[in-house]
Scaffold this motif. Sequence first.
Motif, mmCIF file in Angstrom:
data_model
loop_
_atom_site.group_PDB
_atom_site.id
_atom_site.type_symbol
_atom_site.label_atom_id
_atom_site.label_comp_id
_atom_site.label_asym_id
_atom_site.label_seq_id
_atom_site.Cartn_x
_atom_site.Cartn_y
_atom_site.Cartn_z
ATOM 1 N N VAL A 42 -15.900 61.758 4.665
ATOM 2 C CA VAL A 42 -16.594 62.175 3.439
ATOM 3 C C VAL A 42 -15.824 61.718 2.208
ATOM 4 O O VAL A 42 -16.412 61.387 1.171
ATOM 5 N N VAL A 43 -14.504 61.664 2.318
ATOM 6 C CA VAL A 43 -13.668 61.208 1.210
ATOM 7 C C VAL A 43 -13.668 59.673 1.119
ATOM 8 O O VAL A 43 -13.768 59.110 0.026
ATOM 9 N N PHE A 44 -13.560 59.009 2.248
ATOM 10 C CA PHE A 44 -13.365 57.556 2.285
ATOM 11 C C PHE A 44 -14.517 56.788 1.638
ATOM 12 O O PHE A 44 -14.281 55.896 0.794
ATOM 13 N N VAL A 45 -15.732 57.101 2.030
ATOM 14 C CA VAL A 45 -16.881 56.290 1.600
ATOM 15 C C VAL A 45 -17.121 56.348 0.081
ATOM 16 O O VAL A 45 -17.227 55.292 -0.562
ATOM 17 N N PRO A 46 -17.215 57.536 -0.545
ATOM 18 C CA PRO A 46 -17.442 57.538 -1.995
ATOM 19 C C PRO A 46 -16.275 56.963 -2.797
ATOM 20 O O PRO A 46 -16.502 56.309 -3.820
ATOM 21 N N VAL A 47 -15.042 57.193 -2.343
ATOM 22 C CA VAL A 47 -13.888 56.627 -3.054
ATOM 23 C C VAL A 47 -13.920 55.099 -2.965
ATOM 24 O O VAL A 47 -13.612 54.393 -3.934
ATOM 25 N N ALA A 56 -9.588 54.023 -1.262
ATOM 26 C CA ALA A 56 -10.255 54.773 -0.188
ATOM 27 C C ALA A 56 -9.303 55.014 0.977
ATOM 28 O O ALA A 56 -9.297 56.096 1.577
ATOM 29 N N ILE A 57 -8.485 54.013 1.304
ATOM 30 C CA ILE A 57 -7.508 54.161 2.389
ATOM 31 C C ILE A 57 -6.508 55.265 2.060
ATOM 32 O O ILE A 57 -6.211 56.133 2.888
ATOM 33 N N ASP A 100 -12.490 45.152 4.897
ATOM 34 C CA ASP A 100 -13.863 45.634 4.683
ATOM 35 C C ASP A 100 -13.917 47.117 5.039
ATOM 36 O O ASP A 100 -13.366 47.539 6.066
ATOM 37 N N ALA A 101 -14.596 47.893 4.205
ATOM 38 C CA ALA A 101 -14.664 49.340 4.432
ATOM 39 C C ALA A 101 -15.317 49.695 5.758
ATOM 40 O O ALA A 101 -14.962 50.696 6.386
ATOM 41 N N LYS A 102 -16.251 48.864 6.210
ATOM 42 C CA LYS A 102 -16.927 49.185 7.469
ATOM 43 C C LYS A 102 -15.970 49.116 8.654
ATOM 44 O O LYS A 102 -16.232 49.684 9.711
ATOM 45 N N THR A 181 -22.208 50.571 5.379
ATOM 46 C CA THR A 181 -21.072 51.493 5.418
ATOM 47 C C THR A 181 -21.497 52.926 5.132
ATOM 48 O O THR A 181 -21.046 53.868 5.797
ATOM 49 N N GLY A 182 -22.356 53.099 4.137
ATOM 50 C CA GLY A 182 -22.814 54.448 3.791
ATOM 51 C C GLY A 182 -23.555 55.113 4.940
ATOM 52 O O GLY A 182 -23.302 56.269 5.274
ATOM 53 N N TRP A 183 -24.458 54.362 5.571
ATOM 54 C CA TRP A 183 -25.209 54.916 6.699
ATOM 55 C C TRP A 183 -24.321 55.105 7.925
ATOM 56 O O TRP A 183 -24.576 55.976 8.757
ATOM 57 N N LEU A 184 -23.274 54.295 8.038
ATOM 58 C CA LEU A 184 -22.303 54.502 9.109
ATOM 59 C C LEU A 184 -21.651 55.879 8.973
ATOM 60 O O LEU A 184 -21.474 56.600 9.957
ATOM 61 N N ALA A 185 -21.306 56.229 7.739
ATOM 62 C CA ALA A 185 -20.705 57.538 7.492
ATOM 63 C C ALA A 185 -21.689 58.654 7.826
ATOM 64 O O ALA A 185 -21.331 59.660 8.453
#
Length: 235
Positions: A42-47, A56-57, A100-102, A181-185
């Motif tokens: 929940v923290v990683f994706v919006p950051v 984000a990391i 890559d965030a994904k 990435t968002g839908w992955l979360a």
Amino acid sequence: MTSSPDPSEPTLGGAPESDVRPSVLEQMGGVSGLIYSTVPIVVFVPVNSAWGLTAAIVAALIAALAVFVIRLLRREPLNPAISGLIGVAICVFIAYRTGDAKGYFLFGIWTTLAYAIVFVGSILVRWPLVGVIWNLISGEGMDWRRHRKTLRAYDLATAFWALVFAARYLTQSELYDHGSTGWLAVSRIAMGWPLTALAVLATVLLVRRASKEEDRIVADEQSDPEVAETDTGRH
């Protein structure tokens, strides 16, 4: 003055206090542990969306460390907290290496595939993992494998878990391939603790049914071994 309880006396549940062992859900960290596991995501994706991958990391690692400290202060089981912290560290490392965030979700995707394969394999070799794990935790031994109906119940419970893992893999690998990435979360959370809780519930119901069946078979064996022989078999 009240006397201290005798450890040999049964508790309210009917079992000796020394025999009380954590449930499967408790071994996984309980409901709170399942919810805690979603905090870094929940923290990683919006950051990542707001400030980029490096931020984000760092944010995900801080969140995972905060969850670990909270569990430590609340004297909750440490094994799930430690494994969760290590898991987040692996995920952010992969994201960093891929750039890559994904990539944060890649470790979880392949882990679910591995779990699905192992659970299915355990059914094929007649050692369903749910039965093995459940009876190791309860300390009941492996006599349950002698009874076909009991073995079948553990097969069903193990198959249910395999389906959960397979569904996670298929859904999340598809989203990963599309870079969503968002839908992955969203899918990681939606198919995470809710499906795990459902799988635990199904396991408990099937195991209780298996235990009752096994108790009946054992009673039949003691009263008339020849009659009970049709219900048993060695694997």
